[in-house]
Design an enzyme around this catalytic site. Sequence first.
Site, PDB file in Angstrom:
ATOM      1  N   LYS A  61      32.634  28.541  42.408  1.00  0.00           N
ATOM      2  CA  LYS A  61      32.537  27.934  43.917  1.00  0.00           C
ATOM      3  C   LYS A  61      34.012  27.983  43.950  1.00  0.00           C
ATOM      4  O   LYS A  61      33.503  27.380  45.731  1.00  0.00           O
ATOM      5  CB  LYS A  61      32.274  26.893  42.213  1.00  0.00           C
ATOM      6  CG  LYS A  61      31.268  25.706  42.861  1.00  0.00           C
ATOM      7  CD  LYS A  61      31.441  24.467  41.480  1.00  0.00           C
ATOM      8  CE  LYS A  61      31.011  23.256  42.388  1.00  0.00           C
ATOM      9  NZ  LYS A  61      30.653  22.631  41.110  1.00  0.00           N
ATOM     10  N   ARG A  62      35.022  27.857  44.097  1.00  0.00           N
ATOM     11  CA  ARG A  62      36.069  27.441  45.261  1.00  0.00           C
ATOM     12  C   ARG A  62      36.197  28.326  45.849  1.00  0.00           C
ATOM     13  O   ARG A  62      35.911  28.370  46.820  1.00  0.00           O
ATOM     14  CB  ARG A  62      37.745  28.019  43.877  1.00  0.00           C
ATOM     15  CG  ARG A  62      38.476  26.990  44.343  1.00  0.00           C
ATOM     16  CD  ARG A  62      39.007  26.962  43.077  1.00  0.00           C
ATOM     17  NE  ARG A  62      39.424  28.654  42.388  1.00  0.00           N
ATOM     18  CZ  ARG A  62      40.167  30.026  43.535  1.00  0.00           C
ATOM     19  NH1 ARG A  62      40.801  29.363  44.508  1.00  0.00           N
ATOM     20  NH2 ARG A  62      40.165  30.330  42.624  1.00  0.00           N
TER      21      ARG A  62
END
Length: 493
Positions: A261-262
Amino acid sequence: MSVRVRFAPSPTGFLHIGGLRTALYNYLFARHHGGTFVLRIEDTDQNRYVEGAEHDIITSLEWAGMTIDEGPHKPGDVGPYRQSERKEMYHKYAKQLVDDGHAYYAFDTTEEIDEMRERLKKSGNPSPSYDSITRQSMKNSLTLPQDEVEKRLAAGDEYVIRLKVPRRETVKFEDLVRGIVSFETAGLDDQVLMKSDGMPTYHLANVVDDHTMGITHVIRGEEWLSSAPKHMLLYKAFGWEPPTMAHLPLIMSPSGGKLSKRKAESEGIPINTKDYIIGNYEPNALINFLAYLGWSPGDDSEIHSMEELCKLFTLDRVSKGGAVFNHKKLMWYNEHYIRESSVEELLVRVKILMQDAGFEVVDDNYLKTVIELLHDRVSKVDEFVSMGAFFYQAPEEYDPNALKKWKDDSAGFVKAYQAKIEEFSEEDFVAANLKSALEETVSENEVGFGKVMMPVRIATTGQGFGPDLFASLELLGKQETLNRIDKALEKLN
Ligand code: GLU
């Protein structure tokens, strides 16, 4: 035996793009074989449960064009389709494993387990676990006298049920993507099957459900490969035939490593399916793109509809190595599907987007021409709005970048052009005449085409680029074009 596959997400947040690809491969496989595509919600972890996640999963799959055959919203014969509603079943099966000697009750407290770990670490075991050796010195139904076990159970003492993992065994199975996979049980701990809160763990619920729901093929992400040997041991303990396994390659970020996600965020890649829906991506572009993210049909074809993908998809063409998420490629697909859409189809969608952006669309034919003019310039449907806004609103500001091309002599050229087109009747105010007028202005002033065209474009559209200028002016109409030129001459001088 007909094929039954399941997509089994945990409702812990929005459906991310990796989950969507897993669902897609399951769906394509099911359709290829005329089988059934099941949605099962794995919601046994109450702490991570997110309200609304199930709804997001279902709407995301539907948006992408995957029809769910059975699921919580569409029950078939093997429901319920939410694990939280199947608790009794897990109890029954866990108890069966205990009765058959494949599992046991363990009454140890967290402190006692920590103590055991500390003790073993001190005596040189770097990663002690609750396993075939250590279980012998712990408080469980294998070490305690039978009557004490019964007493504790009757008194409602806290316990977990653990799988009795055999000491030295090789677990082998064939994975349709990875080939023969083999694990040694020596590295496995006695997996908890039922937690002290009465909920099953993922492993038990997953195996019981896949079996009782008649799942023939388990197709899931590579991150679950390490769970597979535990599942195989469970199938064996139950005496059940395991489903065929296929573990899909990881989705990698362009800069390397798993697309987390990051990472996705920092690389400008939308991670949740919802972002693609809100972002106005074409669902068939995303599907086509995701299908190729870890699979290929074995030739150099790239464009396929969902229907074609269903025909083409086979698991033996899924790659083992990680697949890199290339956002440019996705945009290439998106552009393709926009080109493929008819103006009529686009009209309905662009009209809504225009209205959402605050533009009043009174004339569908006008908007249709706007779409025709922009059709091969946009790669996402919302660009019809950003690129076409000037058809609905005279420029208030002029793009500073474009203004670099507005020179001292520009106003003079624009005026000369204006004088010519002012003479046209409404009927003669058409692209061909507007172009001739510009060519005349160019030759009379003995300058390059751009020296006149660019300032006219800036004055009438506010931008330095855009669709065919003369067709655009024709659509804007004589009065509007002249007004815009007046205003620009006033503002830019
Ligand atoms: N609930 C797991 C997940 O969230 C399912 C893994 C599996 O397919 O077995 O992906």
